[in-house]
Structure formats: structure tokens, C-alpha cells
Design an enzyme around this catalytic site. Sequence first.
Site, PDB file in Angstrom:
ATOM      1  N   HIS A  43       0.839  -1.211   0.000  1.00  0.00           N
ATOM      2  CA  HIS A  43       0.000   0.000   0.000  1.00  0.00           C
ATOM      3  C   HIS A  43       0.873   1.259   0.000  1.00  0.00           C
ATOM      4  CE1 HIS A  43      -3.629   2.381   1.352  1.00  0.00           C
ATOM      5  NE2 HIS A  43      -2.640   3.194   1.700  1.00  0.00           N
ATOM      6  N   GLU A  44       1.827   1.317   0.914  1.00  0.00           N
ATOM      7  CA  GLU A  44       2.672   2.513   1.020  1.00  0.00           C
ATOM      8  C   GLU A  44       3.603   2.658  -0.179  1.00  0.00           C
ATOM      9  OE1 GLU A  44       2.032   4.752   3.114  1.00  0.00           O
ATOM     10  OE2 GLU A  44       0.607   3.534   4.239  1.00  0.00           O
ATOM     11  N   HIS A  47       1.854   4.491  -2.942  1.00  0.00           N
ATOM     12  CA  HIS A  47       1.988   5.952  -2.810  1.00  0.00           C
ATOM     13  C   HIS A  47       3.371   6.414  -3.269  1.00  0.00           C
ATOM     14  CE1 HIS A  47      -1.778   6.457  -0.725  1.00  0.00           C
ATOM     15  NE2 HIS A  47      -1.416   5.730   0.309  1.00  0.00           N
ATOM     16  N   ASP A 137      -5.882   8.197   3.952  1.00  0.00           N
ATOM     17  CA  ASP A 137      -6.085   8.588   2.561  1.00  0.00           C
ATOM     18  C   ASP A 137      -7.431   9.280   2.366  1.00  0.00           C
ATOM     19  OD1 ASP A 137      -3.628   7.514   1.902  1.00  0.00           O
ATOM     20  OD2 ASP A 137      -4.454   5.562   1.370  1.00  0.00           O
TER      21      ASP A 137
END
Length: 289
Positions: A43-44, A47, A137
Site C-alpha cells: 500500500h505505502e 503511494h 487517505d
Amino acid sequence: MNKAVSLLKLIHIHPLLWLAAATAAFTAHFLELCLLLVIIFIHEMGHAVAAWRYSWRIKRISLLPFGGVAEMDEHGNRPLKEEAIVILAGPAQHIWMMAAALLLNTYGLIPEQTYELFLKYNLMILVFNLFPVWPLDGGKLLFLFLSTWRPFPEAHQWTLICSFVSLTLFSFGTLITVPLHLNIWFVAAFLYLSLYLEWKQRHYVFIRFLLERYYGNSGSAFLALTPIKVEETEGILNVLSKFRRGCKHSIVVGGAGRDKGILDENEVLHFFFYEKKTGGKIGDLFYAY
């Protein structure tokens, strides 16, 4: 390849995460922790990769005992489309992860229990991350939405207020349904602390936003030239507080029932930062030019 390695070098593992790993190993929950960390890491990195694609300045990718944070050294002047893509790049990773897990499970390559846990954690993190609470988010998307039609400091403050209300409602819901779920309370405490610190630093956040506009090093792409009408007696800081993201401003200075002239935003920013006329009136600036 070198740039991908440079992203990996930015990963920071919080010391408490090692303690959580040791606890999970002793309590036979190591698989669950590993699945959570894999999901959070991807997930990170979603980004981070999106931010790297747009040449954002990435400070650190932190892995915490209850989540992760991709920290950017950007302060609200990037194009709104870019920022939306960077924010959504994290949640988007859950879609392909769940699809891949389904495919592996269909062909019997992973156990049913592991598949169900992986799917559960993905959905849990995806839904929770989209809550309108800063710095999740969902909170960043709320800030982005408010920024499209409200001045930067106003949008920022309303984001924090809405976040506090949403988090409080979530906390009440937790108190009623699962009052003894310690992990949720740890996350809620972390979010409350983050909101408190962000609120205390809101003026500093605004000044950083203005500084990037002043120095012009943010790679900003403005959507439109938007005039701001002010009276000559208004303070310069009050005028600057009307600046919006994604807009280039001209300042129309009025007085005595008529317009007295137009200033470019760079003139106002120069007067504020370089001349250090932080307490002056916008009319003083107009006549100085």
C-alpha cells in the site's frame, strides 16, 4: 533499477514493530502479522512509486506496528490531479492484491485459511483507510476536495474539524460494538494525536504552502488565473489566507468604492517574505509599487 533501490532505502521500521513481531511469534500470530505487513508495505509503496513518478520529494516510508506512512516533502502546491493519483495509488494496490489472491486460491496455490485472512485484511485496511480522517487517505482526499473551492487554510482547518468529528463517531461506534479491541484503540489514539499535532502546526503548514509558491520550486501547475478582490485596508496575511491550491491569483485592490489597481501574487509574497512586511496593509504594498 537504481531508483527502485533508492525507494527501498527510504523504508524505516519503527522499533515497536520489532516488539510486535516478537509478540506475534510467541503468541502464534506470526502469519497474521506477516500478511498485514505485506499489505501495508505494498500500500505505502503504491503511494511512493506514484510520487516518484511525478518527481515528488519523498522523505521516508515508515512501517508502524499498526500501519504505515509514506512521508512527502510537499506542501500543497502540486497539481491537484497529481496529488489525487498519489493518494489513490495506495488504495488501488488492494484491488490487484485481492485479485491475485483469488487467482492463487482458485488454483490451490495458497491455503483457504490464508486466502480468507489475506482477503479480510485487505478489505479492512482499504475501507478503514478511506475514512475521512486525517492523515488517512480518506482525510487527504477530503482536503483535496475542499481545496478545489475553498482557500488553503480554510480547507485545511475544515479537514481537521471533519476528521475529528468522524474519528469521534468511529470511537463511539467502537465503544458500543467492540469496547475491548485494543488494536483499534491504539490506532484511534494515534489518529487523535496526529490531528492534535496537525492542528497545532496549521499556521506553519500554511506558511510552508506560501513559501513554495514564493520560491516557485514546487512544480505547480495552475488550473486558472483567479482574481481576489480586497480592500486596501486589509492586512497582507489576511489576503494571503485567501490563496487557493491549483490557482494563480491576481489581487484586485479596491478602496473608496473603486478599484485602485491590480497586484500579482508574487508581488504580495515578495513583500511578505523578502520585505518582511508581515503586519502591513495590502494598500501599502500597492502604493509601494
